[in-house]
Design a protein around this motif. Structure first.
Motif, PDB file in Angstrom:
ATOM      1  N   LEU A 105       0.846  -1.206   0.000  1.00  0.00           N
ATOM      2  CA  LEU A 105       0.000   0.000   0.000  1.00  0.00           C
ATOM      3  C   LEU A 105       0.878   1.252   0.000  1.00  0.00           C
ATOM      4  O   LEU A 105       0.659   2.184   0.762  1.00  0.00           O
ATOM      5  N   MET A 106       1.910   1.235  -0.838  1.00  0.00           N
ATOM      6  CA  MET A 106       2.872   2.317  -0.826  1.00  0.00           C
ATOM      7  C   MET A 106       2.900   3.038  -2.169  1.00  0.00           C
ATOM      8  O   MET A 106       2.786   2.410  -3.219  1.00  0.00           O
ATOM      9  N   ALA A 107       3.004   4.357  -2.085  1.00  0.00           N
ATOM     10  CA  ALA A 107       3.184   5.137  -3.304  1.00  0.00           C
ATOM     11  C   ALA A 107       4.432   5.992  -3.131  1.00  0.00           C
ATOM     12  O   ALA A 107       4.702   6.488  -2.034  1.00  0.00           O
ATOM     13  N   PHE A 108       5.176   6.141  -4.212  1.00  0.00           N
ATOM     14  CA  PHE A 108       6.443   6.861  -4.140  1.00  0.00           C
ATOM     15  C   PHE A 108       6.535   7.800  -5.337  1.00  0.00           C
ATOM     16  O   PHE A 108       6.352   7.387  -6.483  1.00  0.00           O
TER      17      PHE A 108
ATOM     18  N   LYS B 156       0.591  17.053  -1.476  1.00  0.00           N
ATOM     19  CA  LYS B 156       1.278  16.089  -2.334  1.00  0.00           C
ATOM     20  C   LYS B 156       0.912  14.658  -1.908  1.00  0.00           C
ATOM     21  O   LYS B 156       0.680  13.778  -2.750  1.00  0.00           O
ATOM     22  N   GLY B 157       0.864  14.473  -0.587  1.00  0.00           N
ATOM     23  CA  GLY B 157       0.517  13.159  -0.044  1.00  0.00           C
ATOM     24  C   GLY B 157      -0.869  12.730  -0.466  1.00  0.00           C
ATOM     25  O   GLY B 157      -1.094  11.562  -0.807  1.00  0.00           O
ATOM     26  N   THR B 158      -1.803  13.671  -0.458  1.00  0.00           N
ATOM     27  CA  THR B 158      -3.181  13.349  -0.846  1.00  0.00           C
ATOM     28  C   THR B 158      -3.230  12.833  -2.276  1.00  0.00           C
ATOM     29  O   THR B 158      -3.940  11.877  -2.581  1.00  0.00           O
TER      30      THR B 158
ATOM     31  N   LEU C  19      -0.873  11.306  -3.852  1.00  0.00           N
ATOM     32  CA  LEU C  19      -0.311   9.952  -3.896  1.00  0.00           C
ATOM     33  C   LEU C  19      -1.301   8.932  -3.351  1.00  0.00           C
ATOM     34  O   LEU C  19      -1.474   7.844  -3.902  1.00  0.00           O
ATOM     35  N   VAL C  20      -1.957   9.302  -2.257  1.00  0.00           N
ATOM     36  CA  VAL C  20      -2.931   8.394  -1.646  1.00  0.00           C
ATOM     37  C   VAL C  20      -4.070   8.134  -2.621  1.00  0.00           C
ATOM     38  O   VAL C  20      -4.557   7.000  -2.750  1.00  0.00           O
ATOM     39  N   GLN C  21      -4.452   9.186  -3.331  1.00  0.00           N
ATOM     40  CA  GLN C  21      -5.517   9.037  -4.324  1.00  0.00           C
ATOM     41  C   GLN C  21      -5.093   8.048  -5.411  1.00  0.00           C
ATOM     42  O   GLN C  21      -5.887   7.216  -5.854  1.00  0.00           O
TER      43      GLN C  21
ATOM     44  N   VAL D 102      -3.022   5.564  -5.021  1.00  0.00           N
ATOM     45  CA  VAL D 102      -3.092   4.215  -4.453  1.00  0.00           C
ATOM     46  C   VAL D 102      -4.535   3.744  -4.444  1.00  0.00           C
ATOM     47  O   VAL D 102      -4.845   2.599  -4.804  1.00  0.00           O
ATOM     48  N   ALA D 103      -5.440   4.659  -4.019  1.00  0.00           N
ATOM     49  CA  ALA D 103      -6.855   4.293  -3.924  1.00  0.00           C
ATOM     50  C   ALA D 103      -7.406   3.926  -5.296  1.00  0.00           C
ATOM     51  O   ALA D 103      -8.183   2.981  -5.423  1.00  0.00           O
ATOM     52  N   ASP D 104      -6.986   4.666  -6.340  1.00  0.00           N
ATOM     53  CA  ASP D 104      -7.441   4.362  -7.696  1.00  0.00           C
ATOM     54  C   ASP D 104      -7.121   2.921  -8.062  1.00  0.00           C
ATOM     55  O   ASP D 104      -7.962   2.190  -8.581  1.00  0.00           O
TER      56      ASP D 104
ATOM     57  N   LEU E 252      -1.271   3.113   4.884  1.00  0.00           N
ATOM     58  CA  LEU E 252      -0.758   3.424   3.555  1.00  0.00           C
ATOM     59  C   LEU E 252       0.545   4.194   3.736  1.00  0.00           C
ATOM     60  O   LEU E 252       0.768   4.810   4.789  1.00  0.00           O
ATOM     61  N   PHE E 253       1.395   4.159   2.739  1.00  0.00           N
ATOM     62  CA  PHE E 253       2.650   4.901   2.812  1.00  0.00           C
ATOM     63  C   PHE E 253       2.769   5.809   1.598  1.00  0.00           C
ATOM     64  O   PHE E 253       2.423   5.413   0.483  1.00  0.00           O
ATOM     65  N   THR E 254       3.243   7.015   1.843  1.00  0.00           N
ATOM     66  CA  THR E 254       3.614   7.847   0.699  1.00  0.00           C
ATOM     67  C   THR E 254       5.018   8.381   0.942  1.00  0.00           C
ATOM     68  O   THR E 254       5.324   8.860   2.032  1.00  0.00           O
ATOM     69  N   PHE E 255       5.852   8.231  -0.040  1.00  0.00           N
ATOM     70  CA  PHE E 255       7.202   8.776   0.022  1.00  0.00           C
ATOM     71  C   PHE E 255       7.328   9.808  -1.082  1.00  0.00           C
ATOM     72  O   PHE E 255       7.059   9.526  -2.254  1.00  0.00           O
ATOM     73  N   ILE E 256       7.672  11.009  -0.689  1.00  0.00           N
ATOM     74  CA  ILE E 256       7.733  12.092  -1.660  1.00  0.00           C
ATOM     75  C   ILE E 256       9.157  12.633  -1.719  1.00  0.00           C
ATOM     76  O   ILE E 256       9.767  12.885  -0.675  1.00  0.00           O
TER      77      ILE E 256
ATOM     78  N   VAL F  35       3.092   9.833   5.876  1.00  0.00           N
ATOM     79  CA  VAL F  35       3.605  10.685   4.801  1.00  0.00           C
ATOM     80  C   VAL F  35       5.046  11.045   5.111  1.00  0.00           C
ATOM     81  O   VAL F  35       5.340  11.637   6.152  1.00  0.00           O
TER      82      VAL F  35
ATOM     83  N   ILE G  35     -14.530   5.194  -6.826  1.00  0.00           N
ATOM     84  CA  ILE G  35     -13.335   5.546  -6.059  1.00  0.00           C
ATOM     85  C   ILE G  35     -13.620   6.775  -5.211  1.00  0.00           C
ATOM     86  O   ILE G  35     -13.938   7.843  -5.745  1.00  0.00           O
TER      87      ILE G  35
ATOM     88  N   MET H 264      -9.992  10.999  -1.384  1.00  0.00           N
ATOM     89  CA  MET H 264      -9.227  10.859  -0.151  1.00  0.00           C
ATOM     90  C   MET H 264      -8.926  12.218   0.450  1.00  0.00           C
ATOM     91  O   MET H 264      -8.636  13.172  -0.275  1.00  0.00           O
TER      92      MET H 264
ATOM     93  N   LEU I 238      -6.678  13.898   3.807  1.00  0.00           N
ATOM     94  CA  LEU I 238      -5.765  13.602   4.904  1.00  0.00           C
ATOM     95  C   LEU I 238      -5.969  14.583   6.041  1.00  0.00           C
ATOM     96  O   LEU I 238      -6.102  15.787   5.814  1.00  0.00           O
TER      97      LEU I 238
END
Lengths: 333, 309
Positions: free
Chosen positions: A12-15, A38-40, A42-44, A46-48, B145-149, B188, B213, B216, B218
């Motif tokens: 469940l990771m987005a980069f 920016k995180g939102t 990415l999360v979107q 992943v959700a897609d 969930l993980f996000t790396f930016i 995040v 969908i 989302m 945060l």
């Protein structure tokens, strides 16, 4: 847009590897806000991907099957090792013996009921046999029941020995079942860690005792450690009795030495009389006596007839059976 | 004679079996502990991490003066604790003049240290300092969930390493089936510079968007902090190789002659060898069909014919 991001659905990771701050915002709130924005995104993304997976409905919500994670993380423990085959398994494989399933209960003909194959109240239980038929080969005075029990015990011991042997073999490879530890160890489990051996109390005591007495004075003047006990004296203590003569305890010393002396003398007295020699002498004497007597007898006989005839007399006496004729002829000559 | 030792009770046996190496590992436990001195900030950081990972972490509250993860000889008691508690992740906090608010995150393999990352904590905001709706609060043990930016997570070695460690630390149990409605938290991580990462924990709000969908949103729920990468130690290459080994039993064998089609579904190819009809023996050998009989009969007939003629 989604292609910009690397998405690992298994974790469940987005980069986002392309994002770069042109200039860091001055205030903290601004920075956090930008990050969350920016995180939102990415999360979107992943959700897609997640909501497009085929899902099964559940009262709690849709359930999806996640794909394998693409970022690989290390294991926590090594892979479990495969148990080597036991001696029996090896033999069975060689001979092509296949294990068959057996029923748990067996019909007991003795009692006419169904009974367990193994365990309590089982079929052919040794305790249930009231009579053992006597055979012609039976030894008298041997309890057949006790013999049966003894034999069973030996079989169990043999099996236990084999089990240990197989466990040892498994331990060599490092594939021991997790709940079994060979020898005394501190902490169990884990794949490769060497098993530290723990010395027993007795071993430690003996070693400590040896170390303590290895000085010239036998450890007499050494400082003792807290809780250290004096080494155990293995041999018997020598006892000295009072030398001054008297009654009771005083006479004990005399008795003791006399005992030793008499023992010695009795031992040597046996040697003084050489039985073999004595017997020989006796026999020789007897022989001589007999021979003397015989000589005397013969001399008295010859006194009656002429002594010259004696050998001639003897000859015919010895060879009467077949040389009678010729001897007579000779005589007549 | 060899001594064997087995657990005396069923419970002990189960407990021991839980610790045995497994083919498929479920989740790593985390050990949280600190050195001789910790600051107020660090205490909160450690307890926050403990709360985030509640259920799969163990927190030690005593001082440990013999633990220095990066120095040789300083890891012995750490490895012992790892063996004792069966944890393969650890978070070690210490505070000194040289390295204030120091956080060492490490992993172990077979109860020996695998890799280490040392982080400095800055601009820390604890979980308690955030206020949000009660409904939003992430539930215990939910899959995050993980996000790396930031490009730093790919180009800079330290951050690349940190990314992997953070993922391992917070991802929780590895699952194959997931309830999508249960998604409620995101970590995040943003690379601010080559050695600085902003780390925050957010709650997820699923909003209706008109399609399947959801949209989302945060909401920051904390903890939030800047992590400054100080020292780090990568795993030994051979150890890394061993730890990444895939069990042979789990690798799927290649399926031959089977393909899948979106319309037709599963399609299999079957190869039939050439049927050699002439050479095949007939399965039914009735008396009359047997060759010898037939031949004998024919002979007999021939004789008869001769006699007749």
């Amino acid at each position: 847009m989604a292609e910009e991001y690397q998405i690992d659905l298994g974790n469940l990771m987005a980069f986002d590897p392309h994002h770069h701050f042109p200039s860091l915002p001055s205030s903290r709130e601004e920075l956090v806000k930008q990050c969350l924005e920016k995180g939102t995104k990415l999360v979107q993304a992943v959700a897609d991907a997640l909501f497009n997976l085929p899902s099964t409905d559940d009262p709690d919500g849709p359930i999806v099957t996640l794909p394998q994670p693409t970022t690989r993380l290390p294991r926590e423990k090594p892979l479990p090792k495969k148990k080597p085959p036991t001696k029996w398994e090896e033999f069975a494989k060689k001979k092509g013996i296949v294990q068959r399933k057996k029923d748990k209960v067996v019909f007991d003909e003795q009692t006419g009921t169904w009974k367990r194959r193994h365990g309590y109240d089982r079929v052919n239980d040794d305790n249930d046999i009231p009579i053992i038929e006597a055979k012609a080969t039976d030894e008298p005075g041997v309890d057949p029941f006790a013999k049966r029990r003894e034999e069973k015990k030996q079989r169990v011991e043999k099996q236990e020995k084999h089990r240990l042997q197989n466990l040892k073999q498994a331990a060599k490879v490092g594939a021991l079942p997790s709940h079994i530890q060979l020898a005394a160890t501190a902490l169990p489990i884990t794949g490769t860690q060497a098993v530290p051996r723990k010395a027993s109390k007795n071993e430690l005591e003996s070693v400590a005792g040896m170390a303590a007495t290895s000085t010239a004075s036998g450890g007499k003047f050494d400082t003792k450690l807290a809780g250290e006990k004096p080494p155990k004296h293995e041999a018997k203590y020598r006892k000295f009795l009072p030398v001054a003569e008297g009654s009771g305890m005083g006479s004990l010393e005399r008795q003791q030495t006399e005992k030793v002396l008499s023992k010695l003398i009795s031992k040597n007295s046996h040697e003084i009389l050489n039985v073999e020699r004595a017997v020989n002498m006796y026999n020789v004497k007897k022989d001589k006596k007999r021979s003397n007597q015989q000589q005397r007898k013969s001399s008295s006989n010859s006194g009656k007839s002429s002594s010259k005839l004696k050998p001639k007399n003897n000859k015919p006496f010895k060879k009467t059976s077949f040389k009678k004729g010729p001897s007579n002829k000779g005589k007549s000559k | 004679m060899l001594q064997i030792k087995t657990p005396k009770t069923g419970r002990a046996r189960r407990e021991v079996q839980k610790r045995a190496p497994k083919l498929v590992e479920s989740g790593k436990k985390t050990l949280i502990l600190h050195g001789t001195k910790t600051s107020d900030v660090l205490n909160t950081v450690l307890s926050d991490i403990y709360h985030l990972k509640k259920g799969e972490s163990i927190k030690y509250s005593r001082k440990n003066d013999s633990i220095r993860p990066f120095e040789s000889g300083g890891e012995t008691s750490l490895e012992f604790f790892s063996l004792k508690t069966d944890c393969s992740l650890f978070v070690f906090g210490s505070h000194s003049k040289k390295r204030p608010n120091n956080l060492v995150i490490g992993r172990t393999y077979d109860h020996h240290i695998y890799d280490l990352v040392e982080l400095g904590v800055e601009n820390f905001k604890s979980m308690e300092s955030f206020s949000y709706g009660r409904k939003l609060a992430p539930r215990l043990g939910s899959k995050p969930l993980f996000t790396f930016i930031g490009e730093g997570f790919e180009s800079v070695e330290e951050l690349k390493h940190l990314k992997e460690v953070l993922l391992d630390l917070f991802r929780g149990e590895a699952v194959s089936n997931l309830n999508i409605a249960g998604l409620d938290r995101v970590y995040v991580c943003t690379a601010l510079s080559s050695n600085k990462v902003l780390f925050t924990h957010c709650a997820l709000r699923l909003k209706k968007s008109g399609t399947i969908i959801p949209r989302m949103e945060l909401v920051e729920v904390g903890p939030s902090m800047d992590l400054l990468v100080r020292r780090h130690r990568l795993p030994d290459e051979s150890l890394r190789k061993e730890s990444m080994k895939k069990p042979h039993e789990l690798t799927k064998k290649k399926e031959k002659n089977v393909s899948r089609d979106s319309i037709q579904g599963k399609i299999g190819k079957i190869y039939m060898p050439d049927q050699q009809v002439g050479e095949k023996v007939l399965p039914n050998k009735a008396k009359g069909v047997k060759r010898e009989r037939r031949e004998a009969k024919m002979k007999g007939e021939a004789k008869k014919q001769k006699q007749d003629s």
